[in-house]
Design an enzyme around this catalytic site. Sequence first.
Site, PDB file in Angstrom:
ATOM      1  N   ARG A   1       8.345  35.705 -13.606  1.00 51.49           N
ATOM      2  CA  ARG A   1       7.708  34.417 -13.889  1.00 51.49           C
ATOM      3  C   ARG A   1       8.074  33.456 -12.775  1.00 51.49           C
ATOM      4  NH1 ARG A   1       4.841  36.834 -16.766  1.00 51.49           N
ATOM      5  NH2 ARG A   1       4.268  36.397 -18.947  1.00 51.49           N
TER       6      ARG A   1
ATOM      7  N   GLU B   1       1.147  27.965 -11.639  1.00 49.80           N
ATOM      8  CA  GLU B   1      -0.099  28.738 -11.447  1.00 49.80           C
ATOM      9  C   GLU B   1      -1.298  28.008 -12.039  1.00 49.80           C
ATOM     10  OE1 GLU B   1       0.428  32.605 -13.134  1.00 49.80           O
ATOM     11  OE2 GLU B   1       2.176  33.061 -11.932  1.00 49.80           O
TER      12      GLU B   1
ATOM     13  N   HIS C   1      -0.975  36.741  -9.445  1.00 47.89           N
ATOM     14  CA  HIS C   1      -0.493  37.205 -10.755  1.00 47.89           C
ATOM     15  C   HIS C   1      -1.346  38.395 -11.216  1.00 47.89           C
ATOM     16  CE1 HIS C   1       1.794  35.833 -14.590  1.00 47.89           C
ATOM     17  NE2 HIS C   1       1.732  37.154 -14.503  1.00 47.89           N
TER      18      HIS C   1
END
Length: 337
Positions: free
Chosen positions: A248, A277, A295
């Site tokens: 993360r 993000e 991602h």
Amino acid sequence: MAPSVEQTHGVLVLGEPLETQKEYAQLAKEFKFKKVDCKSREEAIAAVKAAALEGGYDAVLFPFGSQKGPINEELLGPLKGQLKFVTGIGAGYDTVDTKWLESVGAWYCNTPESVSDTTATTAVTLILICLRHATSLMASTKAGQWRGNNVLTPDARGFVVGIIGMGTIGKLVRNKVQALGMKVIYYNRNRLPASEEGGATYVSWEELLAQSQLISVHCPLSPATFHLLGAPEFEKMQDGVMIVNTARGAVIDEKALVEALKSEKISRVGLDVFEEEPKIQPYLLECERAALFPHFGSATVRLHVDTELEGISNFRDWVATGKPKNGVNDPLGKSTL
């Protein structure tokens, strides 16, 4: 066919399955069952309220891509007193209020097995891109400079990779890089049993920071791991250390990471996740020494079906045993959060 005697459980599915319609249809034959194709969080909240009024729904399942915002009291509160089980998609659960679920007596399960190998492969891809300076080699070649100003790169043999978080993904990364001749050290909240270490060496936090030539992050995001790596930690690392993160984004202080890249304290990074993000620090976008993915770590052709099947398996495991193996909290009173 009418539902079977398993009427002691009711399943509320918030979203439309992408690949497992047959398996969900089987659930409908066995249990009290309702599926609502929610297009927004507001629709999901309304569906939960309706199910709560009807009563009898103690399990909530989210198919792939169906989660609309945080899984928390705002969404599932109306089911308080009924809710006993929730399963989502993916390994991370930083958008899930596991403590609230625990307080109302409900498990939360993730789907780590279905995303672990693909995420580990992505991590190793980024490790190799960093190790062999691949972004610089590609840039000079495409610019017509052939080898340009590129220098000799580290060799995989004996290269020291420090793994933060030796869970399922961390172990897979260990196995993959060891096959390339790399040496693995690791730090975990608790040392693994010797039988599970697989040739990796457990070290202290300070030793991991000091000894690693590359650090690969595989721990979940929690209040304890927020900005786990930042300026103070970078200062304790070797000059020219490399960082890979497929966990993360907020585990790393991204602004501090940029400063360490600018000073070349950190020589290279490979990132599949970011702190805000899809926003990315501008310097990362322009830096030739940064390999960036959107991602996409677990996004292979098997992702949808594997995660949805694991979610259904979580539910069946809970029905059969009362304690699902992928539970990340413990409403039975022995929380490790």
